[in-house]
Design an enzyme around this catalytic site. Sequence first.
Site, PDB file in Angstrom:
ATOM      1  N   ASN A  17       0.844  -1.198   0.000  1.00 44.16           N
ATOM      2  CA  ASN A  17       0.000   0.000   0.000  1.00 44.16           C
ATOM      3  C   ASN A  17       0.878   1.247   0.000  1.00 44.16           C
ATOM      4  OD1 ASN A  17      -2.974  -0.837   0.261  1.00 44.16           O
ATOM      5  ND2 ASN A  17      -1.853  -2.186   1.668  1.00 44.16           N
ATOM      6  N   GLU A  18       1.197   1.685  -1.189  1.00 42.23           N
ATOM      7  CA  GLU A  18       2.100   2.816  -1.362  1.00 42.23           C
ATOM      8  C   GLU A  18       1.420   4.111  -0.912  1.00 42.23           C
ATOM      9  OE1 GLU A  18       4.969   2.115  -1.748  1.00 42.23           O
ATOM     10  OE2 GLU A  18       5.442   0.818  -3.448  1.00 42.23           O
TER      11      GLU A  18
END
Length: 641
Positions: free
Chosen positions: A175-176
């Site tokens: 989850n950037e």
Amino acid sequence: MSETSPTVSILDAVGQKQLTQSERFEKVRTLVHPNSTSACTALAAEVADLIRARTQENLDTVLGLATGSTPVPFYRELIRLHREEGLSFRRVITFNLDEYYGLSRDHPESYLRFMRDQLFDHVDLDPSRTHIPDGTVSPDDVYHHCLDYERRIADAGGIDLQILGIGRTGHIGFNEPGSPIDSPTRMIVLDRVTRQDAAADFMGIANVPRSAITMGVGTILAAKRLVLMAWGAGKAEIVREAVEGPISDIVSASFLQTHSNATFLLDAEAASGLTRFRQPWRTGQIAWDATMQKRATVWLSRTLEKPILKLLADDYAENGIGGILTGELNAAEKANEDTFQLLQSAVNGDVIQASGQGNTTEIKKILIFSPDPLDGIVGMGATLARLIAQGHDVHLAIQTSGNLRVTDSAARGFSETTKGLTALDAASDSSSAMADYANEILRDLDEKGEFGTDSPSVRALKSQILRADTNQAIRILGLEPSRIHFIDASFYENGRYRRFRFDEADLVPVRELLDQISPDLIFITGDANDPSSPQRIAFRIFAEVWQTTLDSHSTVWLFPGSGKPYGAQESDLSVPVSPDQLKQKADAIQRFRSVGADETADTITARDRRVATEYDTLGLAEYEAMETFRRWTPLSAADHQ
Ligand code: GLP
């Protein structure tokens, strides 16, 4: 942890937020262990308790699993518990966080392969109960695949305990930055920093997949319990942001602050950025010894942007460190001078004298350990040149071949040059042998294809190319190549990034070298690096050998790992670097043409300059640049595991 578990968590009181004064800056439960081994033992015990308790009640346990180097020692401990203490995984269901998109399922870097190698193949888990997103589904099917993944988690009753690591961008799973708090399982484009960090695993950034399928932040937060692990100084800054910073989608790990049962499980280095360790005077009572006084005074001087000798009693008092002052008249002046003297005495161009080994006029035997060929030059190239110029008997031990970092184009370039040469004298036997060799290398490189690994011949060539770079670099610093000892550690030759491990065989060459040289001074690095990095493993090998070395007349200095200098407040020795020496260092670094360098010579030397500027700002003499060192005493080898 499941509400049905009768055992008290080994980690902490479940769901509790910070209570003690020293932890008051932390917005999520944070537990610090001396090293990753002890942290993983505690976590594995908690997981084992959970599985046993639920199995006894005839319930499945649903574990959320992570990949990367961080959970490797945790999986090893689970395997040990299975083998030696009968822990069974028959009633366990697993869901992994993520998978690269586009990698074949048996690629060595696919997370499926990783999980098989690190856990699944070694315990009695039923393969049909393990789940990892499938990175090979067609683009059209990704959406449904992700929905299905969510559904399977729900059907299993939700995740009881989710294991997490943290990436340098603060991501959990993949989850950037920009991932919303309620994001579901989905396809994501990988951040540039994440791809850079994976470059070594894939032998170059060009081979790193550009996207991945990951559980979303929302999926992760739905787990009943979350444990995020982080090890090594490289994680300290992002851990601090996640634990003490605002809740924000810029650092997705900060969303753990919103969960009622989340714990950050850290080793000492990963925790070192937290206020309670970085500025302990802000979080509780302090016993003001000289070291703590130095740290706090340097902090005060930096915060107020005022040279140390100009700090006033009010400055101390108004910033919460009035406790340093004794109450006497002139107490501030005395405190200022004490710290000033301490800093001043650490600045020394005479390394021999600073080591308590006489002075520069006596010829000393000096052994510098460099985990990778570049590390020694980046960390202490100018000091190395200085010691050589002073006529000391300097030896450089290069611990690993570094061949995993050599680019394909360097190997290709060498082979093409060789072919060109052989064409000049095509008829001779030696020419045709060389041409065959060059063709073999070029063929291996072509056949390797995307995401492939190097053949043994290509790796051997890459080692030699890097040796040639090293020899040239070291000549610039004034050292004869005959003084370099290439160890070619077997842990590195036989391993992969994030999964290196060493054994007895790795200790032998280090022990022999120490016996052979019997150095007065030793320089080494890697004590605070990520535990799975070649640097930290090379350090542990040295530390283990050192424990059993009887002759310990040597002084051991640490130079900073990953090129990040020690701050003035923590450096025991800061060696001034002149403009010419700095240029010499930059020239040496530039010789390393064959490695896809993480940083340019300019970035590295700019950092050395900043250290000098820092001393100048504190009110000490102004030098062009500095290299910093800390004295090492092997208090406890366990601290470095
Ligand atoms: C990858 C994984 C993450 C992991 C991160 C850190 O990005 N998708 O789950 O936490 O790497 O890796 P390491 O543990 O090797 O530092």
